[in-house]
Design a protein around this motif. Sequence first.
Motif, short mmCIF file in Angstrom:
data_model
loop_
_atom_site.label_atom_id
_atom_site.label_comp_id
_atom_site.label_asym_id
_atom_site.label_seq_id
_atom_site.Cartn_x
_atom_site.Cartn_y
_atom_site.Cartn_z
N MET A 123 47.37 5.86 13.59
CA MET A 123 48.63 5.61 13.15
C MET A 123 49.26 6.67 12.67
SD MET A 123 49.67 2.18 10.86
CE MET A 123 51.27 1.54 10.93
N ARG A 124 50.45 6.86 13.12
CA ARG A 124 51.23 8.07 12.62
C ARG A 124 51.44 7.77 10.91
NH1 ARG A 124 55.72 8.16 17.29
NH2 ARG A 124 55.00 6.03 17.02
N THR A 125 51.65 8.75 10.40
CA THR A 125 51.83 8.61 9.02
C THR A 125 53.30 8.45 8.65
OG1 THR A 125 52.14 11.26 8.46
CG2 THR A 125 49.75 10.34 8.37
N GLU A 126 53.80 8.32 7.57
CA GLU A 126 55.15 8.10 7.14
C GLU A 126 55.88 9.47 7.27
OE1 GLU A 126 57.65 6.01 3.51
OE2 GLU A 126 56.39 7.77 2.84
N LYS A 127 55.17 10.51 6.95
CA LYS A 127 55.74 11.76 7.11
C LYS A 127 56.00 12.13 8.44
CE LYS A 127 55.33 16.73 5.82
NZ LYS A 127 55.88 17.10 7.16
N GLU A 128 54.97 12.01 9.42
CA GLU A 128 55.20 12.26 10.82
C GLU A 128 56.42 11.23 11.42
OE1 GLU A 128 50.59 13.09 12.23
OE2 GLU A 128 51.10 11.29 11.77
N MET A 129 56.39 10.17 10.94
CA MET A 129 57.49 9.29 11.61
C MET A 129 58.97 9.93 11.11
SD MET A 129 56.06 7.02 13.56
CE MET A 129 57.37 5.96 13.72
N LEU A 130 59.01 10.11 9.52
CA LEU A 130 60.23 10.55 9.33
C LEU A 130 60.56 12.04 9.89
CD1 LEU A 130 60.18 9.43 5.76
CD2 LEU A 130 61.77 8.73 7.37
N ASP A 131 59.67 12.92 10.15
CA ASP A 131 59.92 14.01 10.90
C ASP A 131 60.36 13.98 12.25
OD1 ASP A 131 59.18 15.50 8.56
OD2 ASP A 131 57.18 16.22 9.20
N LEU A 132 59.69 12.92 12.82
CA LEU A 132 60.31 12.55 14.32
C LEU A 132 61.82 11.96 14.18
CD1 LEU A 132 59.70 12.20 17.33
CD2 LEU A 132 58.56 9.98 16.79
N ILE A 133 61.75 11.20 13.53
CA ILE A 133 63.12 10.46 13.37
C ILE A 133 64.29 11.73 12.89
CG2 ILE A 133 64.60 8.93 11.99
CD1 ILE A 133 62.14 7.14 11.82
N LEU A 134 64.19 12.52 12.11
CA LEU A 134 64.90 13.58 11.91
C LEU A 134 65.02 14.55 12.82
CD1 LEU A 134 64.48 13.82 8.04
CD2 LEU A 134 66.36 13.00 9.06
N ASP A 135 63.87 14.84 13.56
CA ASP A 135 63.95 15.76 14.66
C ASP A 135 64.68 15.54 15.67
OD1 ASP A 135 62.54 17.68 13.19
OD2 ASP A 135 60.47 17.11 14.34
N VAL A 136 64.68 14.22 16.15
CA VAL A 136 65.66 13.61 17.21
C VAL A 136 67.04 13.75 16.83
CG1 VAL A 136 66.16 11.50 18.40
CG2 VAL A 136 63.57 12.18 18.01
N ALA A 137 67.49 13.56 15.60
CA ALA A 137 68.73 13.57 15.25
C ALA A 137 69.13 15.00 15.28
CB ALA A 137 68.85 12.96 13.85
N LYS A 138 68.46 15.87 14.62
CA LYS A 138 68.86 17.38 14.43
C LYS A 138 68.96 17.89 15.78
CE LYS A 138 66.50 18.11 10.39
NZ LYS A 138 65.32 18.87 9.50
N ASN A 139 68.32 17.49 16.93
CA ASN A 139 68.52 18.12 18.41
C ASN A 139 69.23 17.42 19.05
OD1 ASN A 139 66.51 19.89 17.52
ND2 ASN A 139 64.55 18.46 18.09
N ASP A 140 70.04 16.22 18.77
CA ASP A 140 70.97 15.84 19.46
C ASP A 140 72.52 15.69 19.06
OD1 ASP A 140 72.52 13.91 20.92
OD2 ASP A 140 70.95 12.58 21.32
N GLU A 141 73.26 16.73 19.47
CA GLU A 141 74.45 16.84 18.65
C GLU A 141 75.30 15.48 18.69
OE1 GLU A 141 77.24 16.34 21.92
OE2 GLU A 141 77.96 17.19 20.02
N ARG A 142 74.90 14.66 19.57
CA ARG A 142 75.75 13.26 19.39
C ARG A 142 75.53 12.44 18.18
NH1 ARG A 142 73.61 10.62 24.81
NH2 ARG A 142 71.43 11.09 23.75
N ILE A 143 74.45 13.04 17.25
CA ILE A 143 74.08 12.25 16.16
C ILE A 143 74.63 13.03 14.96
CG2 ILE A 143 71.99 11.14 14.77
CD1 ILE A 143 70.59 11.10 17.60
#
Length: 293
Positions: free
Chosen positions: A1-21
């Motif tokens: 199971m992915r950790t809280e840090k891994e999940m938050l990093d993923l959520i933020l990375d998706v946002a950082k890499n998408d200029e629409r967000i």
Amino acid sequence: MRTEKEMLDLILDVAKNDERIRAVYMNGSRTNPNVPKDIFQDFDIVYVVKETEPFIHNAPWISVFGELLMVQEPEKMDKEIGETVDLSQNYGYLMLFSDGNRIDLHIQTKDYMLRTYKGDSLTMPLLDKDDCLPPIPNASDKDYWITMPIEAEYFSACNDFWWCTQNVAKGIWREELPYAKEMFEAAIRPRINQLVSWWIGIQHDFQISPGKMGKYFENYLPKPYWDMYRSTYANGEYEETWEALFVACELFRLIAIEVSESLSFKYLYEEDRNMTRYLKRVRELPKEAVDIF
């Protein structure tokens, strides 16, 4: 199971890499310092976007968060059954992943965010590319604290509890189990929970949350009261349902009287006595009876 840090990093990375967000914030239990942490806590996330349509029209985009077991799209379902829903402002994806993590993600426009952002004290900003998120206090569960009732609310709760007990009794006597159970859980249970919440609030100066649907009642009730509360959950047997009803009456009476004394309210002793006598009579009533009394 992915950790809280891994999940938050993923959520933020998706946002950082998408200029629409343009911004990201989180609310819910993970922002609440007063709740225990566990593996079932959702990630309640909001992406503030330029437009919702490009995301809605590209359904597979959510696969970036992981392998899905199931997804629910509440606004889509509401629209499909004919409700009036503005998908251009707000849209949700409730996602359960194969590793057990869950993200409740909403995408919303800046205008929608500005109307709702300050409406939940359990809100925490995570990313703001344009400084568009208004300043807010640190996340707390203040909005979820029990509110001190006025006497009219207390009267209504007590009156409604005792009134609705006769519907439960009628359903048991008729052996209409679905009706009896639904009346108990839909009419009786909310009033018990309301009085229990007020009782807990009094003990903590109304600066506490009992959790959604009273999930922390056990933490705040004395063991004898908690044992009684547990006993209000009956199985599918009629006799046990009778027992649960009378335990519910006893617990309600104890809690309601203590609340009334603490808040200088008037308890409905006469209604209590009359309805208790009525319930006992119905319980003893033979099936061939043509008169209650």
